[in-house]
Design a protein around this motif. Structure first.
Motif, PDB file in Angstrom:
ATOM      1  N   HIS A 163     -36.617  35.335 -35.214  1.00 34.73           N
ATOM      2  CA  HIS A 163     -37.208  34.145 -34.422  1.00 34.73           C
ATOM      3  C   HIS A 163     -36.017  33.690 -33.429  1.00 34.73           C
ATOM      4  N   GLY A 164     -35.059  34.183 -33.434  1.00 38.78           N
ATOM      5  CA  GLY A 164     -34.148  33.579 -32.855  1.00 38.78           C
ATOM      6  C   GLY A 164     -34.206  35.109 -31.375  1.00 38.78           C
ATOM      7  N   THR A 165     -34.346  35.732 -32.120  1.00 36.93           N
ATOM      8  CA  THR A 165     -33.542  36.991 -30.727  1.00 36.93           C
ATOM      9  C   THR A 165     -35.037  37.725 -30.338  1.00 36.93           C
ATOM     10  N   GLY A 166     -35.522  38.362 -31.424  1.00 36.11           N
ATOM     11  CA  GLY A 166     -37.024  38.564 -31.221  1.00 36.11           C
ATOM     12  C   GLY A 166     -37.115  37.429 -30.193  1.00 36.11           C
ATOM     13  N   THR A 167     -37.792  36.621 -30.201  1.00 34.60           N
ATOM     14  CA  THR A 167     -38.736  35.730 -29.722  1.00 34.60           C
ATOM     15  C   THR A 167     -38.274  35.332 -28.197  1.00 34.60           C
ATOM     16  N   GLU A 168     -36.822  34.910 -28.087  1.00 36.71           N
ATOM     17  CA  GLU A 168     -35.707  34.613 -27.038  1.00 36.71           C
ATOM     18  C   GLU A 168     -36.016  36.198 -25.985  1.00 36.71           C
ATOM     19  N   VAL A 169     -35.757  37.053 -26.357  1.00 40.14           N
ATOM     20  CA  VAL A 169     -35.541  38.587 -25.141  1.00 40.14           C
ATOM     21  C   VAL A 169     -36.867  38.765 -25.353  1.00 40.14           C
ATOM     22  N   THR A 284     -25.711  41.131 -24.091  1.00 41.24           N
ATOM     23  CA  THR A 284     -26.438  41.015 -24.839  1.00 41.24           C
ATOM     24  C   THR A 284     -26.527  39.857 -25.888  1.00 41.24           C
ATOM     25  N   ARG A 285     -27.652  39.755 -26.235  1.00 40.52           N
ATOM     26  CA  ARG A 285     -28.646  38.339 -26.837  1.00 40.52           C
ATOM     27  C   ARG A 285     -28.894  38.522 -27.979  1.00 40.52           C
ATOM     28  N   TYR A 286     -28.327  37.309 -29.297  1.00 40.58           N
ATOM     29  CA  TYR A 286     -28.560  38.004 -30.756  1.00 40.58           C
ATOM     30  C   TYR A 286     -28.073  36.880 -31.288  1.00 40.58           C
ATOM     31  N   THR A 287     -28.980  36.395 -32.644  1.00 37.35           N
ATOM     32  CA  THR A 287     -28.466  35.775 -33.306  1.00 37.35           C
ATOM     33  C   THR A 287     -27.345  35.166 -34.409  1.00 37.35           C
ATOM     34  N   ASP A 288     -26.867  33.812 -34.742  1.00 31.73           N
ATOM     35  CA  ASP A 288     -26.182  34.006 -35.874  1.00 31.73           C
ATOM     36  C   ASP A 288     -26.198  32.639 -36.217  1.00 31.73           C
ATOM     37  N   MET A 289     -24.801  32.936 -37.631  1.00 32.92           N
ATOM     38  CA  MET A 289     -25.081  31.964 -38.282  1.00 32.92           C
ATOM     39  C   MET A 289     -24.286  30.492 -38.359  1.00 32.92           C
ATOM     40  N   TRP A 290     -23.275  31.709 -37.624  1.00 30.94           N
ATOM     41  CA  TRP A 290     -21.783  30.318 -37.787  1.00 30.94           C
ATOM     42  C   TRP A 290     -21.389  31.084 -36.306  1.00 30.94           C
ATOM     43  N   TYR A 291     -20.412  30.806 -35.859  1.00 32.37           N
ATOM     44  CA  TYR A 291     -18.950  31.275 -34.460  1.00 32.37           C
ATOM     45  C   TYR A 291     -18.498  29.790 -34.564  1.00 32.37           C
ATOM     46  N   ASP A 371     -28.131  24.578 -38.868  1.00 35.15           N
ATOM     47  CA  ASP A 371     -28.482  24.770 -37.903  1.00 35.15           C
ATOM     48  C   ASP A 371     -28.317  26.464 -37.442  1.00 35.15           C
ATOM     49  N   ALA A 372     -28.467  27.030 -36.432  1.00 34.87           N
ATOM     50  CA  ALA A 372     -28.458  28.586 -36.049  1.00 34.87           C
ATOM     51  C   ALA A 372     -27.954  28.587 -34.721  1.00 34.87           C
ATOM     52  N   TYR A 373     -27.468  29.726 -34.151  1.00 35.54           N
ATOM     53  CA  TYR A 373     -26.773  30.070 -33.095  1.00 35.54           C
ATOM     54  C   TYR A 373     -27.275  30.873 -32.076  1.00 35.54           C
ATOM     55  N   LEU A 374     -28.309  30.755 -30.236  1.00 34.22           N
ATOM     56  CA  LEU A 374     -28.498  31.173 -30.104  1.00 34.22           C
ATOM     57  C   LEU A 374     -26.894  32.561 -29.386  1.00 34.22           C
ATOM     58  N   GLY A 375     -26.940  33.459 -29.513  1.00 38.19           N
ATOM     59  CA  GLY A 375     -25.326  33.727 -28.623  1.00 38.19           C
ATOM     60  C   GLY A 375     -25.565  34.851 -27.224  1.00 38.19           C
ATOM     61  N   GLU A 376     -24.211  35.002 -26.780  1.00 36.73           N
ATOM     62  CA  GLU A 376     -24.813  36.602 -25.873  1.00 36.73           C
ATOM     63  C   GLU A 376     -22.984  36.755 -25.317  1.00 36.73           C
ATOM     64  N   VAL A 377     -22.979  37.999 -25.699  1.00 36.22           N
ATOM     65  CA  VAL A 377     -22.268  38.376 -25.789  1.00 36.22           C
ATOM     66  C   VAL A 377     -21.501  38.429 -23.850  1.00 36.22           C
ATOM     67  N   LYS A 378     -20.068  38.085 -23.893  1.00 37.00           N
ATOM     68  CA  LYS A 378     -19.536  38.387 -22.211  1.00 37.00           C
ATOM     69  C   LYS A 378     -18.706  39.489 -22.018  1.00 37.00           C
ATOM     70  N   PRO A 379     -19.052  39.246 -20.766  1.00 33.58           N
ATOM     71  CA  PRO A 379     -18.249  40.119 -20.133  1.00 33.58           C
ATOM     72  C   PRO A 379     -16.279  40.383 -20.432  1.00 33.58           C
ATOM     73  N   ILE A 392     -22.497  30.937 -26.582  1.00 35.78           N
ATOM     74  CA  ILE A 392     -23.174  30.135 -27.138  1.00 35.78           C
ATOM     75  C   ILE A 392     -24.430  29.229 -26.127  1.00 35.78           C
ATOM     76  N   LEU A 393     -25.467  29.753 -26.331  1.00 31.84           N
ATOM     77  CA  LEU A 393     -26.136  29.309 -25.053  1.00 31.84           C
ATOM     78  C   LEU A 393     -27.313  27.849 -26.319  1.00 31.84           C
ATOM     79  N   LYS A 394     -27.378  27.874 -27.187  1.00 25.67           N
ATOM     80  CA  LYS A 394     -28.752  27.178 -27.188  1.00 25.67           C
ATOM     81  C   LYS A 394     -28.051  26.976 -28.678  1.00 25.67           C
TER      82      LYS A 394
END
Length: 412
Positions: A163-169, A284-291, A371-379, A392-394
């Motif tokens: 519901h983070g990655t699947g929804t957002e992508v 690549t966007r993904y959801t994580d529990m902590w960063y 709280d969880a986090y929507l992240g994106e891998v940096k180049p 961290i996007l949001k």
């Protein structure tokens, strides 16, 4: 059973006022002369970098922090940390859990990645009436039909990821998905929850394929993707750890992105990005529990961990630190390590620590909400320091990150 043992006892530490002296404390309410924490995970296979032996060091940090906080008011001056490798096999997890609880006097088992292995440990925990805090497994069945009074699901699950990655992508435009998933409990649950999230966001799953677990050759599935009808806009990979690393290498080798098939990762861990290099997953966007670099509190703990271990911690390592610390805090509040009393202290508990923000252990199903986090891998060009691969996007609030209501199948 091969175990690694660490005793965190402090010499000449007093006990609670009015309690009997000597090991055990709290008037003898601490069993077997002390508290035993057992870390069970993959220490030699595909998830060894995700958690593995370095998680044991995170648990030791929790013991040290607990002792530093309570000093001579700690319920016990003897806390032992054990460690064992379940090799991602449920039958091994089953036998080792029995030995840890029965012969090694473990009060709690922590971590246990691989959902099928976690289910085995949960069953033993229920039968032995011993606490099990799972951090490493993702299946929502841990708080569904597999739930029990003594098991807690801590950190993340497939609902949070989907519901983070699947929804957002999907909302970002990738409407058609091809999902490949490892053919065991974790992958099957991920496929189901992602399909639900994708459909809910207006997308569709063109095809889903199970893959062997573990596996080092995904060419059959990757070469199929561009030829599917309708053509998927994104490949959703539900593999993790070493399997994910192998799949991404082959995805890039076959240049699927250039052929119009993007990549979405169901479960991405910092160690995976480190192994591949950030350019391999850039965007690549993904959801994580902590960063580790999401805020000052997380970074401060990560600095301590790096000084001890030599690398930045994954979310699984931080989650196990928190699970161990909150277990010890529950023992402190209960004044005993008796399982029923500790469970009572954990249920409904609200807290924040170096890992969890706005956290509550939901009493009805023992799922940790946070709280969880929507992240994106940096180049690589945007990476300014080692290990800081993620933007961290949001923040996804705890109330939205996990199932809003307990599963009716859960009967504690």
């Amino acid at each position: 059973m091969r175990l690694t043992r660490w005793t965190g006892g402090l010499a000449a530490v007093g006990l609670l006022a009015g309690c009997a002296g000597g090991p055990g404390g709290a008037g003898g309410k601490i069993s077997d002369g002390g508290v035993v924490l057992a870390v069970m995970n993959d220490q030699s296979g595909i998830y060894a970098d995700t958690s593995g032996r370095k998680t044991v060091e995170a648990v030791k940090m929790a013991v040290a922090d607990y002792k530093a906080k309570y000093g001579d008011k700690a319920v016990t001056d003897k806390i032992e940390v054990l460690s064992t490798d379940h090799q991602n096999k449920p039958e091994i997890a089953n036998s080792k859990a029995q030995e840890l609880y029965d012969r090694k006097h473990a009060d709690v088992i922590l971590d246990v990645p691989t959902s099928s292995a976690a289910f085995a440990v949960a069953t033993i925990a229920k039968n032995k009436k011993k606490v099990f805090i799972d951090v490493g497994a993702a299946s929502t069945e841990m708080e569904g039909k597999q739930c029990n009074k003594y098991t807690f699901h801590y950190g993340y699950n497939s609902y949070m990821l989907a519901h983070g990655t699947g929804t957002e992508v999907t909302k970002a435009g990738a409407k058609n998905w091809y999902i490949v998933y490892p053919d065991y409990a974790f992958g099957q649950d991920m496929q189901k929850t992602f399909a639900t999230a994708i459909k809910g966001a207006g997308g569709a799953v063109v095809k889903s394929d199970p893959t062997p677990f573990p596996n080092d050759n995904f060419s059959t599935f990757l070469l199929k993707a561009p030829g599917l009808d309708p053509k998927p806009q994104v490949l959703g990979t539900m593999q993790a750890g070493g399997d994910l690393v192998n799949l991404v290498k082959q995805y890039n080798e076959y240049k699927l992105r250039d052929k119009g098939v993007g990549l979405a990762v169901g479960l991405l861990v910092l160690s995976d990005v480190h192994s591949l290099g950030s350019d391999a997953l850039a965007g690549t966007r993904y959801t994580d529990m902590w960063y580790w670099n999401s805020d000052a509190k997380s970074r401060a703990w990560a600095d301590r961990f790096q000084a001890k271990v030599g690398q930045r911690p994954t979310a699984n390592m931080a989650g196990n630190y928190s699970a161990a610390l909150q277990y010890l805090e529950a023992v402190q509040r209960a004044g005993t390590d008796k399982s029923d009393e500790v469970v009572r202290q954990l249920e409904g508990y609200k807290f924040e620590d170096a890992f969890a923000r706005n956290a509550t252990i939901r009493a009805q199903d023992h799922l940790l909400l946070h709280d969880a986090y929507l992240g994106e891998v940096k180049p690589k060009s945007e990476v300014k320091e080692p290990w800081d691969y993620i933007k961290i996007l949001k923040t996804i609030p705890a109330a939205e990150a996990f199932q809003p209501q307990p599963d009716p199948a859960c009967k504690l």
